[in-house]
Design an enzyme around this catalytic site. Sequence first.
Site, PDB file in Angstrom:
ATOM      1  N   LEU A 326       0.844  -1.183   0.000  1.00  0.00           N
ATOM      2  CA  LEU A 326       0.000   0.000   0.000  1.00  0.00           C
ATOM      3  C   LEU A 326       0.882   1.238   0.000  1.00  0.00           C
ATOM      4  O   LEU A 326       1.607   1.497   0.963  1.00  0.00           O
ATOM      5  CB  LEU A 326      -0.925   0.013   1.218  1.00  0.00           C
ATOM      6  N   ASP A 327       0.792   2.013  -1.050  1.00  0.00           N
ATOM      7  CA  ASP A 327       1.646   3.180  -1.187  1.00  0.00           C
ATOM      8  C   ASP A 327       1.258   4.276  -0.202  1.00  0.00           C
ATOM      9  O   ASP A 327       0.079   4.604  -0.037  1.00  0.00           O
ATOM     10  CB  ASP A 327       1.545   3.726  -2.617  1.00  0.00           C
ATOM     11  N   ALA A 328       2.250   4.861   0.453  1.00  0.00           N
ATOM     12  CA  ALA A 328       2.131   6.106   1.221  1.00  0.00           C
ATOM     13  C   ALA A 328       0.831   6.195   2.019  1.00  0.00           C
ATOM     14  O   ALA A 328      -0.003   7.076   1.780  1.00  0.00           O
ATOM     15  CB  ALA A 328       2.265   7.301   0.279  1.00  0.00           C
ATOM     16  N   GLU A 364       3.536   1.073   3.072  1.00  0.00           N
ATOM     17  CA  GLU A 364       4.603   2.070   3.091  1.00  0.00           C
ATOM     18  C   GLU A 364       4.083   3.248   3.890  1.00  0.00           C
ATOM     19  O   GLU A 364       3.007   3.778   3.614  1.00  0.00           O
ATOM     20  CB  GLU A 364       4.958   2.539   1.683  1.00  0.00           C
ATOM     21  N   ASP A 389      11.812   3.195   6.289  1.00  0.00           N
ATOM     22  CA  ASP A 389      12.673   4.213   5.695  1.00  0.00           C
ATOM     23  C   ASP A 389      13.838   4.559   6.610  1.00  0.00           C
ATOM     24  O   ASP A 389      14.915   4.938   6.136  1.00  0.00           O
ATOM     25  CB  ASP A 389      11.864   5.476   5.394  1.00  0.00           C
ATOM     26  N   ASP A 390      13.632   4.452   7.919  1.00  0.00           N
ATOM     27  CA  ASP A 390      14.705   4.804   8.849  1.00  0.00           C
ATOM     28  C   ASP A 390      15.939   3.937   8.629  1.00  0.00           C
ATOM     29  O   ASP A 390      17.070   4.422   8.744  1.00  0.00           O
ATOM     30  CB  ASP A 390      14.228   4.657  10.305  1.00  0.00           C
ATOM     31  N   ASP A 458      11.824   5.139  -4.777  1.00  0.00           N
ATOM     32  CA  ASP A 458      11.732   6.480  -4.221  1.00  0.00           C
ATOM     33  C   ASP A 458      13.104   7.060  -3.907  1.00  0.00           C
ATOM     34  O   ASP A 458      13.413   8.197  -4.270  1.00  0.00           O
ATOM     35  CB  ASP A 458      10.899   6.461  -2.932  1.00  0.00           C
TER      36      ASP A 458
END
Length: 682
Positions: A326-328, A364, A389-390, A458
Site C-alpha cells: 500500500l503506497d504512502a 509504506e 525508511d529509517d 523512491d
Amino acid sequence: MPDHVFPATNQHHPWYARLPLSRWRKDSVLTIPDFAMMRIGDTCTTRQATLQQADRPMNTTPSQTWTLDLGARVISPTTVHFKVWAPGADAMSVNIDTATSRNHPLSPTQHGYWEATVSGVSADSRYAYVINHNLERPDPASRFQPDGVHGRSMVIDPFAFPWTDHSWKGMPLEQLIIYELHVSTFTPEGTFDAIINKLPYLRDTIGITALELMPVAQCPGVRNWGYDGTYLFAPQANYGGPDGLKRLVDACHAHGLAIIMDVVYNHLGPEGNYLGDYGPYFTQRYSTPWGQAINYDGPDSDPVRHFIISNALYWVMEFHIDALRLDAIHGIFDLSATHILRELGEAVREQTVQCGRAIHVIAESDLNDARTITPITQGGHGLASQWSDDFHHALHGVLTGERDGCYQDFGSLDQLVTAMTDRFVYSGQYSAYRKRRHGNSASEPPPSRFVIFSQNHDQVGNRAHGDRLSTLVAFEALKLAAAAVLLSPNIPLLFMGEEYGETAPFLYFIDHGDIALIEAVRQGRHEALLSSGWHDAPDPQAPSTHTRSRLQWGGPITKERTWLTQWYHRLIQCRKSVPALGTGHPTDRFDVRSDPTARVLTLYRTGRSGPEAFVVLNFNPHATSLSLSHPEGHWELRLDSDSPTFGGTHDRPAPPHLTVPYETGPLPLPPCAVWVYTSQSV
C-alpha cells in the site's frame, strides 16, 4: 511515490498547482485552495453500499468465493451485467460498440448504484457509460483500457484465462526476499511477458523469492512511474493488459516465486480521472501532496470504501497476487471508527482463509507509527508488515556522508544500530528535518514486520538525477550495503539492477497529453528540486528520460558486475541455508555491537535451528582493526567480501577459523570488509 506535487484534478476541470516539495518529505499535508477542488460536493445520501447484493451491508464479506460486483461482469458468452455507482445522476446508460451502437438504459438500485443486464454483448466488446444522456465516460471499474485513459473500456471475462498455478499456496512472510522493479524500464521491451524471460535469472542467479511490481494500473501515455493511475482495475495496456499480467503471475508461481503488487489508495492521477463525474469519490476535508484525498469517512464514503476494498480483493483473487504494497498510507485519511486500512486488511485475510493461500498486506508509511502493524486486538490496523525508511536513511547516511534533506537527521553508526534492533530510529525524538517530534516505539513487533533496503524506486528516483548507490560509493561499499540488508533479520528488498551495480539512473518520467499539465509538472518539479539545492534535472516528459532509466542488460559484462552478482547470490544463499541469518523469529537472539572509533558493527544472531552466526561489518573506508571479546565461541568462516571471488585483494584475509575472545591482538580489517562466520562445534 514521486515526491513532487501533482496537479490534483480531473482532466476536464483542470487546475495546475505549482507547490514546492521538500526533498524526500512525504508527511506534509498541503492545503489546496477551494477553487482548485473538483466540483463534487459532499452531498448527503445514504451511506450504505453493497458487496454482492444490493442489500448486503458494506462491512460484511460473502462466504462464497469472491467475485467483483462492479463494472462489466460476463454472465454468459452473449450476456453482460453492468453496474456503476453514480448517486447524483438523473439517468444512466451504457453505450456498447455494436452495429447499432445504441444506449442501453441502466436502472437505479439501492445506495446510488445503476445496473442492467444486456444481451448481445460478449467479452472484448468496447463500452462507455453515459451520464445524464450526454456525458460519455469510461467505466471507473474498467478491467481494461486498450486505448488509454480517455478511451472506451473493454469487457473482460475473468474466468477465461487458463491458470496453471492451482497448487500454489503463497509464500510465508518470513521467506520473502523481494526484488522491486518497474515494468517498462526493467527490460528493453517494457512488458509483462518480457519479465518472464528473466525469472530464471532472478530465482537462480540472484536467489530472490518475490517480485514486487511498481503500480501497473492504467496511467496516461506509455511512460509513467505508475502513481498517476486513474483506472485502478485495469493493468496498463502497453505492458500487456490483463492477460499479460496473468501470464506473468502464473509464470512466477511456476518458478516458485511470489509476486507483490504496489497499489495506490491515497489519490488518483490527474489525467483521465473522471470519477468526479460519477460521485463524491474525493473529499475537500483533507488533501495530499499528490492530488485530492479519497473520501473514506465523509458522506457517501461507504461505496468509495467498497470500491477500494474491491480493488484490493480483485488483485489477490482474479490475478492471484500474493501481497499488496500500500503506497504512502500517511496520505490515507480516515476518522471512521473502523479505519479503512483495518477493514481492507480484514477483507484480505478473510480471502486468505477462503482460498487457503498466504496473502499479505504491506504498508509504506512515513509516520513511524507501529500501530500500522499492531494487531487489531491491541488497537492497531493489523497489517502484515511495513517499509522501514529509517533503516535506509541510517545506512545511506553512514555510507555516503550526505546530510541534506532528510539525511540531516541521520549519519551516526549508533543510529544504524538502532534501526537494526529497534526498527525506528525516531520513536518520539525531535527531528530537525521535520521540526517536530516523530514516531513511536517499534521495538515490540518481530523483525518480519519490517521491509528494509539500501535502495528503492523512491530513494533513487526522487533524486534530481536518479543517482543509484553504485554512482555514489565505492565498489567495496556496495558489497557492505548488500550485506547490511541481506544479513539483517528483517525482510530484505532489492531494487532492480542493484545486484550487479547498475549505473543507469532511475529518473522521474511522465507521458501526459495535456500541455498545461506537462508544464505544471515540469515547473513544480524544477522549483522543488531547486529548493533542495539540485539543478538541471532531466525533463520528465522527454522520452529520453524514460529511455535512460532502462536497465542496461546489453552493457559490457565487467569484472565488477560479475563479482557483485556473485556476492549477492552468496549472501542470499547464506540467508536461505543458515536459519540464524534468515528473517528473525521472536525467540531468536539478535545482538548488535558498535565500535564507533573503528566504525565497525558486529552482529550476533541465533535461529530456531542450526548454527549461530557472527557477522563483522566494517563501515570504515580505510583499513582498521578490531578487538573481539564477543560473541564467545569457535567460529568458521562462511564469507569474506575481500576474497578474489568477489573482487577483493585478499591483502588482509579473514581468519578461516576464529576463537572469541581473540587474545592475540586486534584483527586487521580491510576497508568496508564483511566477514560472515557460523559457530563451529569443538
